[in-house]
Scaffold this active site. Structure first.
Site, PDB file in Angstrom:
ATOM      1  N   GLU A 166      -0.156   1.251  -2.400  1.00  0.00           N
ATOM      2  CA  GLU A 166       0.092   0.290  -1.333  1.00  0.00           C
ATOM      3  C   GLU A 166      -0.839   0.573  -0.151  1.00  0.00           C
ATOM      4  OE1 GLU A 166       4.030   0.789   0.108  1.00  0.00           O
ATOM      5  OE2 GLU A 166       3.757  -0.551   1.819  1.00  0.00           O
ATOM      6  N   ASP A 184       5.040   3.334  -0.296  1.00  0.00           N
ATOM      7  CA  ASP A 184       5.640   4.096   0.797  1.00  0.00           C
ATOM      8  C   ASP A 184       7.148   4.205   0.629  1.00  0.00           C
ATOM      9  OD1 ASP A 184       3.208   4.403   1.947  1.00  0.00           O
ATOM     10  OD2 ASP A 184       3.445   2.762   3.388  1.00  0.00           O
ATOM     11  N   ASP A 220       9.449   3.419   2.494  1.00  0.00           N
ATOM     12  CA  ASP A 220      10.140   2.603   3.492  1.00  0.00           C
ATOM     13  C   ASP A 220      10.524   1.253   2.877  1.00  0.00           C
ATOM     14  OD1 ASP A 220       7.771   1.300   3.267  1.00  0.00           O
ATOM     15  OD2 ASP A 220       7.083   1.672   5.315  1.00  0.00           O
ATOM     16  N   ASP A 280       9.279  -1.765   3.217  1.00  0.00           N
ATOM     17  CA  ASP A 280       8.161  -2.522   2.666  1.00  0.00           C
ATOM     18  C   ASP A 280       7.745  -1.968   1.314  1.00  0.00           C
ATOM     19  OD1 ASP A 280       8.006  -4.326   4.647  1.00  0.00           O
ATOM     20  OD2 ASP A 280       6.277  -3.431   5.673  1.00  0.00           O
TER      21      ASP A 280
END
Ligand code: 0RA
Length: 732
Positions: free
Chosen positions: A468, A541, A543, A545
């Protein structure tokens, strides 16, 4: 194509050289009946079962153990299918004991003319007694025809069994020890009701485990309740606290009683499968009819999805590879929709017709047939071979579906409209695809410029990291093993592929790059042999997203490259969530629990030395002196900050243990790690932890994808709220 549901409870006949030898041989207990010649056959039969249990129940592991329940319940289901039993109750009792009862007619107890013993005893002790015993006119014509076959097998593999029958106002019973009756069948009292109760305790010297799994049982019985319309299935967990607490799947269900009842049978099943979808025909089509001695039950409903979902069963056994019944279904479906569409003017041009693919798009179907002598193309019953099944299904569906369309014009319009639209879209997609393919967009030679390929040309050792963001991509490119690891950075959100057609996907640059890099092509042109990397690793990641992109990619693979999932080519990288720096040493934590554990260890040991060696994590921390500084916040990796002067911005946390400062850094993105750290923690094959993506349960996976990716917002919200924690570890 939906991914196949792996059937847990399927009989697999295999060699049993690995099965445990029973410790105890079948012996006639002293108190038992005096045996004649026929009882010697009985003992020989029981011996055969105990010598090769795998031949009868598939294995002596957990799957085989659960088979004992399925076999017993199947007999009660047969009695329900014959129209007599309405309620089946399965109780898990203490001491690995199971009780299955039904309110059918009760197994007959009168003396069997051939064996000269009670019919009940024959059913319980003679191998294959059930089917023959039932006979042509016993009301079992369309049942599996296997009535009672399993009872003697279950009995032979149990240290204790009890059969209780209520019939003709009386209660009768017989008990057994490893298949041998302790007494003759005898009256134990009066009874107002009728029915059969079988209680058994599996033999620990036969089975590798005696632990029943609540979820396995509930799932299996739910499915079988769908297939047996009108039966009430009750499942109770009455095991002792110790046994219960060992079963993690039971802990997920605080309620120890399940009740299933599906008025609509297969139609209820279709409703359940479609419950998160927007449907095209509100009225679910269903038919239940006999033809050529084959009982055919079919239910179907269209949704606005693109893929097809179909479950086929023969005599209640799932056939993941379909077979003649599915073939008959498809022929009749295509024919009747075309007939109707032409008659009602849905097809404008004279020679226009809807293809099989057109009429299957977005279709959810359950086919359940019952026939006397099913023949399968493999011993695992994956694919049905009987030709009369094709004829029967074709006849039953062809007639009934045309009538349904005629009688439900609104539903018919929804269905045919969807099919016509599918045909149009398919034609448009084909044109677009042809153009793109002609332009060579997906040809292997034009590898995307963003791909940092590996030097190896051996797919078996090659890995593709989908990363990503460009900055993490940069770290990964520098940190990787160039020989075997290729890096493809993805920018921005990947297209939501749940709703996207092939032609759209092919115009999306990120996905196009990915397909070209993989080398397999897509759709009809897909060739798994061309796969350039045997491991495709999604690295995002830690997180929200990241989780979103991961889910989008998983959907992409699930919808368009299911073979890559089933063949085990898709992985999820597991980067650490924290680094804990203590003096000059550093450890990584992959979740909060690990972080707490590391801190607790520090507290306990209060010594830097004890930290080294990294016993706290499955990964080895980097050796001293090797990139042991946490990266600066939000940095693109590479710039290192001194741990001693990090601020308290919320990304790092500092505390003091034994006079030494401990710095905890939370990695929000992969980009915060420098190349060495990324290699060390996430990419080094010798140390890393990766999750393999499996799709064991098509239904469950499909459902999660639909909830997460579909049009409906509410179920998605609900799912994310309830699974917010687990979503991080989404393992589909
Ligand atoms: C054969 C004949 C009859 C009942 C059964 C089998 C039977 C078997 C099982 C196994 C579990 N539950 C069962 N319930 C019934 C009945 C014959 C008659 O009454 O006419």
């Amino acid at each position: 194509m939906p991914l196949r549901k792996i059937q847990k409870g399927r009989i697999e006949v295999k060699q049993t050289s690995d099965t445990k030898q029973p410790k105890s041989k079948v012996q006639s207990p002293k108190s038992a009946t005096d045996y004649s010649a026929s009882s010697i056959t009985v003992l020989e039969g029981l011996e055969a079962v105990r010598r090769r249990p795998g031949m009868y129940i598939g294995s002596t592991g957990a799957v085989g153990l659960h088979h004992l329940i399925w076999e017993t319940v199947d007999n009660s289901i047969d009695e329900a299918m014959a129209g007599f039993a309405k309620r089946i109750t399965v109780r898990l009792l203490p001491d690995h004991t199971v009780e299955v009862s039904d309110d059918g007619r009760g197994i007959p107890v009168d003396i069997h003319p051939k064996t000269k013993v009670s019919a009940l005893e024959t059913v319980m002790t003679v191998l294959h007694a059930g089917g023959k015993f039932g006979g042509e006119d016993s009301g079992y014509k369309v049942s599996g025809g296997l009535h009672g076959v399993g009872a003697s097998v279950v009995n032979a593999l149990s240290t204790y069994t009890k059969a209780e029958v209520h019939r003709d106002g009386k209660a009768y019973a017989q008990e057994y020890k490893i298949g041998v009756p302790l007494k003759k069948v005898h009256e134990i009292g009066k009874a107002k009701d009728t029915g059969t109760t079988i209680t058994f305790r599996p033999d620990a010297s036969i089975f590798e485990t005696l632990d029943f799994e609540w979820k396995t049982i509930v799932d299996h019985l739910r499915q079988h309740t769908y297939l047996t319309k009108g039966v009430h299935m009750i499942i109770k967990d009455e095991r002792g606290p110790e046994e219960k607490s060992k079963d993690l799947t039971a802990l997920q269900f605080p309620n120890p009683t399940f009740q299933f009842y599906f008025e609509g049978g297969v139609a209820s099943y279709v409703r359940y499968l479609n419950h998160n979808k927007e449907t095209k025909n509100e009225t679910i089509f269903s038919v239940d009819k006999e033809s050529e001695g084959v009982r055919v039950e079919i239910a179907l409903q269209y949704s606005n999805e693109f893929s097809e979902l179909l479950f086929a069963f023969t005599n209640n056994t799932h056939n993941p590879d379909g077979g003649t019944h599915v073939a008959g279904f498809r022929t009749a479906l295509t024919r009747s929709i075309n007939t109707y569409a032409r008659n009602k003017g849905f097809l404008k041009e004279k020679d226009q017709s809807l293809s099989g693919e057109d009429v299957r798009e977005g279709l959810t179907t359950v086919i359940s047939i019952k026939l006397r002598e099913p023949q399968f193309e493999s011993q695992t019953k994956g694919k049905l071979g009987n030709t009369e099944a094709k004829t029967a299904v074709e006849a039953v569906l062809g007639d009934a579906f045309l009538i349904f369309l005629e009688e439900h014009p609104k539903d018919a319009e929804g269905i045919v409209g969807k099919c016509v639209l599918s045909a149009k879209a398919r034609a448009a997609a084909k044109m677009a695809r042809d153009t793109i393919l002609r332009k060579g967009a997906l040809e292997g030679f034009t590898l995307p410029g963003k791909l940092a390929d590996c030097s190896s040309r051996h797919a078996e050792e090659s890995e593709l990291y989908i990363v990503e963001g460009d900055s993490a991509g940069g770290s990964a490119k520098q940190g990787r093993d160039r020989h075997t690891q290729a890096i493809l950075p993805l920018r921005g959100k990947v297209l939501n592929v749940e709703r996207a057609r092939l032609d759209k996907i092919l115009t999306n640059n990120e996905l196009k790059n990915l397909i070209i890099a993989m080398g397999t092509n897509i759709g009809e042109a897909f060739e798994i042999e061309k796969l350039r990397y045997h491991r495709i690793v999604i690295m995002t990641d830690a997180d929200v997203d990241g989780a979103h992109i991961r889910t989008l990619l998983l959907t992409f693979f699930y919808r368009h490259f299911p073979a890559l999932i089933t063949k085990g080519h898709i992985y999820i990288a597991q980067p650490p969530l924290y680094s804990v720096k203590y003096g000059k040493s550093m450890q990584y934590a992959y979740n909060d629990e690990e972080k707490e554990k590391i801190l607790a260890e520090l507290e306990k040991n209060k010594s830097v030395k004890s930290l080294r060696g990294g016993a706290n994590t499955p990964h080895h921390p980097p050796a001293m002196g090797e990139s042991s500084n946490p990266p600066s916040q939000g940095g693109s990796g590479g710039v290192l900050a001194d741990a001693s002067d990090t601020d308290a911005s919320g990304e790092t946390e500092s505390l003091v243990i034994a006079g030494i400062k401990v710095n905890i850094q939370r990695y929000k993105g992969l980009g915060e790690m420098n190349p060495e750290q990324l290699w060390d923690t996430t990419m080094d094959p010798a140390k890393r932890l990766m999750k393999i993506v499996t799709a064991e349960d098509a239904e469950a996976a499909n459902e999660i994808f639909e909830i997460l990716m579909g049009d409906e917002v509410e179920p998605r919200k609900k799912f994310i709220q309830t699974h917010a924690k687990q979503v991080q570890n989404l393992d589909i």
